[in-house]
Design a protein around this motif. Structure first.
Motif, PDB file in Angstrom:
ATOM      1  N   LEU A  32       0.845  -1.184   0.000  1.00  0.00           N
ATOM      2  CA  LEU A  32       0.000   0.000   0.000  1.00  0.00           C
ATOM      3  C   LEU A  32       0.885   1.240   0.000  1.00  0.00           C
ATOM      4  O   LEU A  32       1.970   1.237   0.585  1.00  0.00           O
ATOM      5  N   PRO A  33       0.447   2.317  -0.643  1.00  0.00           N
ATOM      6  CA  PRO A  33       1.227   3.555  -0.622  1.00  0.00           C
ATOM      7  C   PRO A  33       1.171   4.194   0.760  1.00  0.00           C
ATOM      8  O   PRO A  33       0.103   4.331   1.346  1.00  0.00           O
ATOM      9  N   GLY A  34       2.335   4.565   1.303  1.00  0.00           N
ATOM     10  CA  GLY A  34       2.383   5.165   2.626  1.00  0.00           C
ATOM     11  C   GLY A  34       3.511   6.174   2.728  1.00  0.00           C
ATOM     12  O   GLY A  34       3.906   6.800   1.750  1.00  0.00           O
ATOM     13  N   GLY A  35       4.042   6.309   3.958  1.00  0.00           N
ATOM     14  CA  GLY A  35       5.017   7.351   4.257  1.00  0.00           C
ATOM     15  C   GLY A  35       4.325   8.476   4.976  1.00  0.00           C
ATOM     16  O   GLY A  35       3.294   8.999   4.506  1.00  0.00           O
ATOM     17  N   GLY A  36       4.858   8.883   6.142  1.00  0.00           N
ATOM     18  CA  GLY A  36       4.161   9.856   6.981  1.00  0.00           C
ATOM     19  C   GLY A  36       3.738  11.131   6.268  1.00  0.00           C
ATOM     20  O   GLY A  36       2.552  11.500   6.283  1.00  0.00           O
ATOM     21  N   PRO A  37       4.646  11.870   5.631  1.00  0.00           N
ATOM     22  CA  PRO A  37       4.226  13.092   4.941  1.00  0.00           C
ATOM     23  C   PRO A  37       3.224  12.840   3.823  1.00  0.00           C
ATOM     24  O   PRO A  37       2.265  13.605   3.651  1.00  0.00           O
ATOM     25  N   THR A 132       6.159  19.312   7.447  1.00  0.00           N
ATOM     26  CA  THR A 132       7.148  18.309   7.086  1.00  0.00           C
ATOM     27  C   THR A 132       7.516  17.512   8.332  1.00  0.00           C
ATOM     28  O   THR A 132       6.880  17.625   9.365  1.00  0.00           O
ATOM     29  N   GLY A 133       8.546  16.708   8.189  1.00  0.00           N
ATOM     30  CA  GLY A 133       8.996  15.916   9.327  1.00  0.00           C
ATOM     31  C   GLY A 133       9.409  14.534   8.895  1.00  0.00           C
ATOM     32  O   GLY A 133       9.763  14.283   7.736  1.00  0.00           O
ATOM     33  N   SER A 134       9.360  13.622   9.861  1.00  0.00           N
ATOM     34  CA  SER A 134       9.747  12.241   9.631  1.00  0.00           C
ATOM     35  C   SER A 134      11.184  12.179   9.132  1.00  0.00           C
ATOM     36  O   SER A 134      12.042  12.960   9.544  1.00  0.00           O
ATOM     37  N   SER A 160       4.791  23.529  10.455  1.00  0.00           N
ATOM     38  CA  SER A 160       4.379  22.381  11.262  1.00  0.00           C
ATOM     39  C   SER A 160       5.369  21.241  11.046  1.00  0.00           C
ATOM     40  O   SER A 160       5.749  20.957   9.913  1.00  0.00           O
ATOM     41  N   ILE A 161       5.779  20.590  12.154  1.00  0.00           N
ATOM     42  CA  ILE A 161       6.727  19.481  12.077  1.00  0.00           C
ATOM     43  C   ILE A 161       6.209  18.300  12.887  1.00  0.00           C
ATOM     44  O   ILE A 161       5.714  18.473  14.002  1.00  0.00           O
TER      45      ILE A 161
END
Length: 320
Positions: A32-37, A132-134, A160-161
């Motif tokens: 499945l497509p993911g990644g926090g941002p 952003t972040g992660s 925001s981070i």
């Protein structure tokens, strides 16, 4: 009021979940497509916030999956980079409670190769918030490039981070060494209790909030799983309960919470500066909305945030 545009910067990750195989010497994976941002950008767009995603998208099979998923959710990819490097892969194993343990395949992948030229061409006119972040903030060589982009963005947008600490890929000490600098750049810091334990082990959420306020952050939100969330605005605090739901897995729940929080603040017209017009009541309302978005994400498999019309599935309706 319509929410203002939010620009999200960060990685896409192919989340591969183990499934029962037909033979003992086989391993079946569902990707499945993911990644926090990426999850946050998708959730924002599905909620109705104009969401632009700054990503480096590979041309491989996973990169094509990411692009289709993001575009189908309404995410603006006009500044996405067509990358030559391969996509990042994470293999997830779920425990009995739906919590995921990941192993990453991320060496020299597309997400971390940002150059100053790629981000210099991004026009932030009309962007109220940059999130952003992660791993984008800590993986080299792109991490330092992203930090400089945030410095420039802070002059015109709320920042925001979400640290989203991944100790299997990056030593938590790297996050700790950079966190004070991030606090000087950001207006909103959203993190999980797991992140807190890795960043400030043995420190209570309240003490952590005071530490990060002193470093420059106005709003700190710590999500606490089934215990809800703690929000601290310049030291004034409020706790918001979690929304009860049948948990399939918790993948993407924190990312969805962040999207709900930012979407709600944007709908109220409170993004675009240093949160000068935000009070604790608005923060609590935004966190309650974020908790509903997170609960719906937990009720389905994988990082699959709800569309706006699905929010009526959880009563009572709160906010936007």
């Amino acid at each position: 009021m319509s929410p203002s545009r939010i620009t999200v910067l960060g990685e896409c990750v192919a989340d591969a979940f183990t499934e029962p195989a037909h033979a003992p010497d086989e391993l079946a994976l569902r990707v499945l497509p993911g990644g926090g941002p990426a999850n946050t950008a998708v959730a924002l767009a599905r909620l109705g916030t104009p969401a632009r995603f700054l990503a480096r998208l590979s041309g491989d099979v996973f990169g094509r999956l990411f692009r289709g998923h993001l575009e189908a959710s309404g995410v603006d990819l006009s500044y996405a980079v067509a990358a030559a490097e391969p996509s990042t892969l994470a293999v997830a194993e779920l425990d009995a409670t739906g919590q995921a343990a990941f192993s990453f395949h991320a060496q020299n992948t597309a997400d971390w190769q940002w150059t100053p030229e790629e981000l210099a061409r991004v026009d932030l006119a009309g962007t109220a918030c940059v999130h952003t972040g992660s791993l984008a903030l800590v993986r080299e060589p792109g991490g330092a490039v992203v930090e400089r982009f945030l410095e420039a963005a802070a002059a015109q947008a709320t920042v925001s981070i979400d640290p989203n600490v991944r100790p299997l890929l990056v030593d938590p000490e790297v996050y700790r060494a950079r966190l004070a600098r991030w606090c000087g750049l950001t207006d909103i810091l959203r993190l999980s209790s797991d992140d807190l334990d890795l960043l400030l082990p043995g420190i209570s959420p309240e003490e952590a909030c005071d530490t990060w306020h002193a470093a420059g952050v106005r709003l700190v939100v710590i999500t606490l799983g089934a215990d809800g969330a703690l929000a601290s605005l310049d030291g004034e605090r409020v706790r918001v309960p979690a929304v009860a739901t049948r948990v399939v897995d918790t993948v993407g729940a924190g990312d969805s919470f962040t999207a709900g929080l930012l979407h709600h603040l944007g709908t109220l017209g409170l993004l675009g500066g240093r949160l000068d017009g935000v009070g604790l009541d608005e923060v609590a309302e935004a966190c309650r909305f974020g908790a509903r978005v997170a609960a719906l994400t937990c009720s389905v498999a994988g990082p699959n945030p709800p569309w706006r019309e699905q929010l009526t599935q959880l009563a009572p309706t709160v906010g936007a």
